[in-house]
Design a protein around this motif. Structure first.
Motif, PDB file in Angstrom:
ATOM      1  N   SER B   8       5.748  17.617 -11.069  1.00 32.62           N
ATOM      2  CA  SER B   8       4.898  17.479 -12.009  1.00 32.62           C
ATOM      3  C   SER B   8       3.583  16.966 -11.764  1.00 32.62           C
ATOM      4  CB  SER B   8       5.756  16.722 -13.146  1.00 32.62           C
ATOM      5  OG  SER B   8       5.683  15.518 -12.793  1.00 32.62           O
ATOM      6  N   VAL B   9       3.546  16.432 -10.681  1.00 28.49           N
ATOM      7  CA  VAL B   9       2.160  15.831 -10.391  1.00 28.49           C
ATOM      8  C   VAL B   9       1.457  16.668  -9.321  1.00 28.49           C
ATOM      9  CG1 VAL B   9       3.173  13.546 -10.928  1.00 28.49           C
ATOM     10  CG2 VAL B   9       3.187  14.402  -8.571  1.00 28.49           C
ATOM     11  N   ASN B  10      -0.029  16.334  -9.344  1.00 28.73           N
ATOM     12  CA  ASN B  10      -1.072  16.992  -8.509  1.00 28.73           C
ATOM     13  C   ASN B  10      -1.954  15.943  -7.936  1.00 28.73           C
ATOM     14  OD1 ASN B  10      -0.174  20.032  -9.164  1.00 28.73           O
ATOM     15  ND2 ASN B  10      -0.768  19.222 -11.095  1.00 28.73           N
ATOM     16  N   VAL B  11      -2.359  16.501  -6.650  1.00 36.61           N
ATOM     17  CA  VAL B  11      -3.452  15.639  -6.143  1.00 36.61           C
ATOM     18  C   VAL B  11      -4.834  15.679  -7.131  1.00 36.61           C
ATOM     19  CG1 VAL B  11      -5.181  15.528  -4.092  1.00 36.61           C
ATOM     20  CG2 VAL B  11      -2.763  16.011  -3.734  1.00 36.61           C
ATOM     21  N   GLY B  12      -5.265  14.624  -7.166  1.00 33.94           N
ATOM     22  CA  GLY B  12      -6.297  14.175  -8.125  1.00 33.94           C
ATOM     23  C   GLY B  12      -5.840  13.871  -9.487  1.00 33.94           C
ATOM     24  N   ASP B  13      -4.588  13.895  -9.840  1.00 37.84           N
ATOM     25  CA  ASP B  13      -3.883  13.240 -11.033  1.00 37.84           C
ATOM     26  C   ASP B  13      -4.141  11.445 -10.943  1.00 37.84           C
ATOM     27  OD1 ASP B  13      -3.002  15.533 -11.777  1.00 37.84           O
ATOM     28  OD2 ASP B  13      -0.927  15.193 -11.627  1.00 37.84           O
ATOM     29  N   VAL B  14      -4.512  11.044 -12.136  1.00 35.51           N
ATOM     30  CA  VAL B  14      -4.902   9.625 -12.135  1.00 35.51           C
ATOM     31  C   VAL B  14      -3.405   8.987 -12.891  1.00 35.51           C
ATOM     32  CG1 VAL B  14      -7.103   9.478 -12.059  1.00 35.51           C
ATOM     33  CG2 VAL B  14      -6.220   9.508 -14.395  1.00 35.51           C
ATOM     34  N   ILE B  15      -3.062   7.987 -12.576  1.00 33.28           N
ATOM     35  CA  ILE B  15      -2.028   7.152 -13.218  1.00 33.28           C
ATOM     36  C   ILE B  15      -2.617   6.239 -14.308  1.00 33.28           C
ATOM     37  CG2 ILE B  15      -0.717   7.292 -11.055  1.00 33.28           C
ATOM     38  CD1 ILE B  15      -0.731   4.298 -10.671  1.00 33.28           C
ATOM     39  N   PRO B  16      -1.943   5.923 -15.243  1.00 30.68           N
ATOM     40  CA  PRO B  16      -2.523   4.901 -16.361  1.00 30.68           C
ATOM     41  C   PRO B  16      -2.984   3.702 -15.769  1.00 30.68           C
ATOM     42  CG  PRO B  16      -0.209   5.794 -17.033  1.00 30.68           C
ATOM     43  CD  PRO B  16      -0.384   6.326 -15.443  1.00 30.68           C
ATOM     44  N   ALA B  17      -4.173   3.395 -16.141  1.00 30.06           N
ATOM     45  CA  ALA B  17      -4.775   2.044 -15.743  1.00 30.06           C
ATOM     46  C   ALA B  17      -4.283   1.095 -16.291  1.00 30.06           C
ATOM     47  CB  ALA B  17      -6.387   2.191 -15.714  1.00 30.06           C
ATOM     48  N   LEU B  18      -4.437  -0.282 -15.976  1.00 31.08           N
ATOM     49  CA  LEU B  18      -4.098  -1.440 -16.499  1.00 31.08           C
ATOM     50  C   LEU B  18      -5.217  -2.426 -16.471  1.00 31.08           C
ATOM     51  CD1 LEU B  18      -1.528  -3.187 -17.363  1.00 31.08           C
ATOM     52  CD2 LEU B  18      -1.110  -3.652 -14.964  1.00 31.08           C
ATOM     53  N   THR B  19      -5.449  -3.146 -17.546  1.00 28.24           N
ATOM     54  CA  THR B  19      -6.387  -4.069 -17.612  1.00 28.24           C
ATOM     55  C   THR B  19      -5.705  -5.408 -18.064  1.00 28.24           C
ATOM     56  OG1 THR B  19      -8.398  -2.317 -18.417  1.00 28.24           O
ATOM     57  CG2 THR B  19      -8.462  -4.985 -18.606  1.00 28.24           C
ATOM     58  N   LYS B  20      -5.876  -6.469 -17.124  1.00 23.02           N
ATOM     59  CA  LYS B  20      -5.561  -7.747 -17.470  1.00 23.02           C
ATOM     60  C   LYS B  20      -6.478  -8.642 -17.999  1.00 23.02           C
ATOM     61  CE  LYS B  20      -1.961  -8.656 -15.715  1.00 23.02           C
ATOM     62  NZ  LYS B  20      -0.566  -8.250 -15.951  1.00 23.02           N
ATOM     63  N   ASP B  21      -5.661  -9.703 -18.480  1.00 25.56           N
ATOM     64  CA  ASP B  21      -6.398 -10.873 -19.229  1.00 25.56           C
ATOM     65  C   ASP B  21      -7.420 -11.599 -18.506  1.00 25.56           C
ATOM     66  OD1 ASP B  21      -4.953 -10.375 -21.485  1.00 25.56           O
ATOM     67  OD2 ASP B  21      -3.400 -12.051 -21.239  1.00 25.56           O
ATOM     68  N   GLU B  22      -8.477 -11.956 -19.055  1.00 25.96           N
ATOM     69  CA  GLU B  22      -9.428 -12.593 -18.140  1.00 25.96           C
ATOM     70  C   GLU B  22      -8.758 -13.595 -17.334  1.00 25.96           C
ATOM     71  OE1 GLU B  22     -13.297 -13.942 -20.151  1.00 25.96           O
ATOM     72  OE2 GLU B  22     -12.361 -15.774 -19.778  1.00 25.96           O
ATOM     73  N   ILE B  23      -9.128 -13.814 -16.062  1.00 21.81           N
ATOM     74  CA  ILE B  23      -8.769 -14.993 -15.181  1.00 21.81           C
ATOM     75  C   ILE B  23      -9.418 -16.384 -15.426  1.00 21.81           C
ATOM     76  CG2 ILE B  23      -8.691 -15.793 -12.873  1.00 21.81           C
ATOM     77  CD1 ILE B  23      -8.413 -12.542 -12.248  1.00 21.81           C
ATOM     78  N   THR B  24      -8.501 -17.340 -15.772  1.00 20.81           N
ATOM     79  CA  THR B  24      -8.736 -18.655 -16.257  1.00 20.81           C
ATOM     80  C   THR B  24      -8.392 -19.733 -15.102  1.00 20.81           C
ATOM     81  OG1 THR B  24      -7.011 -19.214 -17.482  1.00 20.81           O
ATOM     82  CG2 THR B  24      -8.886 -17.952 -18.601  1.00 20.81           C
ATOM     83  N   ARG B  25      -8.903 -20.975 -15.404  1.00 18.71           N
ATOM     84  CA  ARG B  25      -8.226 -21.800 -14.419  1.00 18.71           C
ATOM     85  C   ARG B  25      -6.818 -22.004 -14.797  1.00 18.71           C
ATOM     86  NH1 ARG B  25     -12.567 -24.577 -12.441  1.00 18.71           N
ATOM     87  NH2 ARG B  25     -14.634 -23.741 -13.478  1.00 18.71           N
ATOM     88  N   THR B  26      -6.219 -21.832 -15.963  1.00 18.43           N
ATOM     89  CA  THR B  26      -4.727 -21.772 -16.139  1.00 18.43           C
ATOM     90  C   THR B  26      -4.285 -20.777 -15.352  1.00 18.43           C
ATOM     91  OG1 THR B  26      -5.186 -22.760 -18.286  1.00 18.43           O
ATOM     92  CG2 THR B  26      -3.131 -21.779 -18.101  1.00 18.43           C
ATOM     93  N   THR B  27      -4.647 -19.443 -15.509  1.00 21.16           N
ATOM     94  CA  THR B  27      -4.091 -18.248 -14.732  1.00 21.16           C
ATOM     95  C   THR B  27      -3.739 -18.903 -13.042  1.00 21.16           C
ATOM     96  OG1 THR B  27      -5.758 -16.841 -15.891  1.00 21.16           O
ATOM     97  CG2 THR B  27      -4.559 -16.032 -13.927  1.00 21.16           C
ATOM     98  N   LEU B  28      -5.078 -19.432 -12.602  1.00 22.71           N
ATOM     99  CA  LEU B  28      -4.944 -19.892 -11.096  1.00 22.71           C
ATOM    100  C   LEU B  28      -3.664 -20.795 -10.913  1.00 22.71           C
ATOM    101  CD1 LEU B  28      -8.566 -19.394 -10.029  1.00 22.71           C
ATOM    102  CD2 LEU B  28      -6.855 -17.741 -10.213  1.00 22.71           C
TER     103      LEU B  28
END
Lengths: 147, 139
Positions: B8-28
């Protein structure tokens, strides 16, 4: 310059337990939204025995030693001068909560670029579970900023 | 999880992108504890400044964990055969990382049908922080 005689140096084997609580903490800290990584019922519903260790988790378990920066001390490298250059994992078996993983590391290369302004230390680590199966291999490249 | 198959997949297909929360001092701080990487350069501004940095900055392995989620949101982790990245730039506080992937090869290896993904993590300004590859086995 880092002494090239460290190439081939082997580190002692150490063993770390894969703990559910730590896996949940890792999931929280990485903003994981897939419940199989923090909810055991969800993991089982997905056909897994229990919570799985996510793809990069073994890197963390390899740091579960009294001094994870021992390699820097041995090579006289300043902790404040290092960056992570590359990281690779090859996977052979799945790792789950309750597993006991043993790590064995070797320094496989040391080289420099930009006339020594940047030096690179390559460390390979194999991870073996309590059944004696190699579950993964990891290669880490540390960059040292000498400039 | 959608049923992704080799056919079902082909070269050139993209997988769903993922955007994460902004990195804060708490994240680190949380990631330092959870990951076991207690290098103060990621959590202690005094140490970071002494080391010649303007501020603390993110662990490369944090972004590598984010990028892995793009893959494990797409196929079960049991399909993952290899995963590697190059850390091409430092990820800073306030960065918002978007992870993306594209199929670049379909092949057979060790009796399995597999695909190779080209992966990337970039911040809100399009600055590439990690480039990598993963190989997954597809039924």
């Amino acid at each position: 310059m880092i002494d090239r005689s460290h190439i081939g140096r082997e580190f002692g084997v150490h063993t770390a337990e894969i703990e559910k609580g730590r896996l949940r903490f890792f999931a929280k800290a990485t903003g994981e939204t897939n419940p199989i990584y923090f909810d055991e019922d969800a993991a089982k519903a997905a056909g897994l025995p229990t919570l799985p260790a996510p793809p990069t988790f073994l890197f963390s378990m390899d740091m579960e030693v009294p001094d994870p920066f021992e390699i820097l001390a041995i090579m006289d490298i300043d902790l404040g001068k290092i960056l992570h250059g590359n990281q690779e994992f090859t996977y052979h078996k799945d790792v789950y909560a309750g597993d006991s993983i043993s790590f064995k590391s070797t320094v496989t290369d040391i080289f420099d670029k930009k006339g020594g302004a940047l030096e690179f230390v390559v460390k390979k680590t194999s991870a073996t579970n309590q059944h004696g199966d190699v579950v993964a291999e990891m290669t880490r490249t540390i960059v040292v900023r000498n400039g | 999880m959608p049923n992704v198959t080799f056919a079902s997949v082909n070269v050139g297909d993209v997988i769903p992108a993922l955007t994460k929360d902004e990195i804060t001092r708490t994240t680190l701080s949380l990631f330092a504890g959870a990951s076991g990487d207690h290098n103060p350069i990621h959590i202690d501004i005094d140490f970071a400044r002494k080391a010649g940095m303007k501020d603390v900055f993110a662990h490369g392995m944090l972004s590598m964990a984010y990028l892995a989620q793009t893959v494990t949101n797409w196929v079960p982790q049991t399909a993952l055969r290899s995963y590697g990245v190059r850390f091409s730039a430092i990820t800073h506080l306030k960065d918002r990382i978007t992870c993306s992937g594209e199929i670049i090869e379909k092949f057979e290896e060790n009796g399995e049908t597999r695909v190779r993904l080209k992966l990337q993590a970039a911040n809100q300004d399009g600055e590439v922080k990690l480039v990598g590859e993963a190989v997954v086995a597809l039924p």
